[in-house]
Enzyme design. Sequence first.
Site, PDB file in Angstrom:
ATOM      1  N   CYS A  78       0.840  -1.207   0.000  1.00  0.00           N
ATOM      2  CA  CYS A  78       0.000   0.000   0.000  1.00  0.00           C
ATOM      3  C   CYS A  78       0.878   1.261   0.000  1.00  0.00           C
ATOM      4  CB  CYS A  78      -0.974  -0.050   1.174  1.00  0.00           C
ATOM      5  SG  CYS A  78      -2.299   1.152   0.986  1.00  0.00           S
ATOM      6  N   HIS A 171      -3.624  -5.296   0.670  1.00  0.00           N
ATOM      7  CA  HIS A 171      -3.034  -5.718   1.952  1.00  0.00           C
ATOM      8  C   HIS A 171      -3.020  -7.238   2.068  1.00  0.00           C
ATOM      9  CE1 HIS A 171      -2.674  -1.798   3.984  1.00  0.00           C
ATOM     10  NE2 HIS A 171      -3.651  -1.448   3.153  1.00  0.00           N
ATOM     11  N   GLU A 173      -1.650  -9.003   4.183  1.00  0.00           N
ATOM     12  CA  GLU A 173      -1.573  -9.467   5.573  1.00  0.00           C
ATOM     13  C   GLU A 173      -2.938  -9.671   6.209  1.00  0.00           C
ATOM     14  OE1 GLU A 173      -0.917  -6.544   4.401  1.00  0.00           O
ATOM     15  OE2 GLU A 173      -1.358  -4.887   5.779  1.00  0.00           O
ATOM     16  N   SER A 230       3.297 -14.719  31.966  1.00  0.00           N
ATOM     17  CA  SER A 230       4.212 -14.907  33.095  1.00  0.00           C
ATOM     18  C   SER A 230       4.404 -16.393  33.380  1.00  0.00           C
ATOM     19  CB  SER A 230       3.725 -14.152  34.332  1.00  0.00           C
ATOM     20  OG  SER A 230       2.497 -14.645  34.785  1.00  0.00           O
TER      21      SER A 230
END
Length: 517
Positions: A78, A171, A173, A230
């Site tokens: 783009c 695009h 993606e 975590s």
Amino acid sequence: MQKIIILDFGSQTTQLIGRRVRELDTFCEILPYNKFPKDDADVIGVILSGSPFSVYDEASFHIALGDIIGRYPVLGICYGAQLMSHELGGRVEPAGSREYGRAHLERVDVADPLLQGIGDGSQVWMSHGDTITALPEGFRRIASTDRVELAAYTSEKTLAEGGGVWGVQFHPEVFHSEQGTQLLRNFVVGICGSRQEWSAASFVETTVAELRDQLGNDRVILGLSGGVDSSVAAVLLHRAIGDRLTCIFVDHGMLRKNEFADVMRDYEGLGLHVVGVDASERFFKALEGVEEPERKRKIIGAGFIDVFEEEARKVEDARWLAQGTIYPDRIESLNITGKVIKSHHNVGGLPERMNLKLCEPLRWLFKDEVRRVGRQLNMPAHLIDRHPFPGPGLAVRILGDITREKVRILQDADDIFIRGLREYRCDDGRALYDHVWQAGVILLPVKSVGVMGDERTYERAVALRAVTSTDAMTADWAHLPYDFMARVSNDIINHVRGVNRVCYDISSKPPATIEWE
Ligand code: XMP
């Protein structure tokens, strides 16, 4: 390790490009447009992202293309495609109207290495205000759509001849570009020559070796939250340094029903050395009468650090503080003026105060990669596939002030909802829980009238919240089956003392947020 550099020109989909590249088992880094690492020998290719700007905007971002073109294969997406075309002598002009949505490729040059396996009719996703109307000399069109003549282009010169450039107006993606992954694979693997060596197994192996190297015989402390990041960080560190890792898990009293005990048991089952601290009393005291959401957050954040610090100081000669920081927390995102916004997710100045060094073993991973690493480490599925849960916990799901009684009501209602989601099987055999990004119950500050048997009741209302999302930046309310909602509503009203009404939140983000506070 080989890597692709993605230069970010401020598009909302830049992170998505990164995730797609990682899905191709290839490491990549997302960097601000002006931070290209000139001396990094591991770089095998460069992708230029989209941008909210037109190349003609005064504030738009420009780079020295000479640093990359001819040195690496380059793919512009783009704005990235427009920028190269504009700077190399082509023409970019405002399109008649902003083109947004689905389009279909035609006149595809299937011989071009970028478009191998991609046929005419392939659906792509467009989102642009400008369009390329003339290519620079030595460039040629390789695909069109019915509205965009120059939907994809390439340089006639190869990389060795100083070319090796591709541009796409659409695009690849985004999910709606059907063969977007194929196009990115063609670029990353076919053109750049990725050996596809980035995998959970290779990550665990190299990270464990690096951690051993970095930490030597030092002691490390880590705050566990019960969340995926975590927990995975802890198991990874434990594999590297065993009992020289001390984990601290603070119960601020706003966790889910039985969560403290359940999670402690899970952690101990994983062989971790965990210090569990029940600090709920002091948090309830500090929060007494507090209604304002941000003050609640500040009180809990500051209280958490105090408790954590007290416990951490008991770990003699600890040298490191480990955190489950992941890549999206660290990507330097651009704001509209091009300034880099960087947020630090340190535990509130603790490393400086305690003279600890920071260790962040997941700092290169996206969330789905953290989960893959967790599976690679044989962690139990229910720990890895847990929904996100906010740090301040149920405190931001009780609108208004917090009391133990309100937390009890909310825990009971939440437990029914979450257990229901885990138990309900969908047609594909998976639990409804796994189709939902995040779910929870909100305790509303209203009472309403009901009847129970022959009695009039005047009790609280709760709202169920369940959303689908990929990154929590945007979210849609989950379309839960009616029979499921009916059962949950019944169970809550029949079993949770103090609640006589259940609502379902049907707001998307934006404009609503996932949490109510
Ligand atoms: P919102 O409500 O902003 O939430 O749409 C997006 C995601 O962030 C979580 N969230 C928090 N997480 N501390 C956290 O650790 C917080 O104060 C906090 N507030 C929201 C929320 O649960 C969702 O996953």
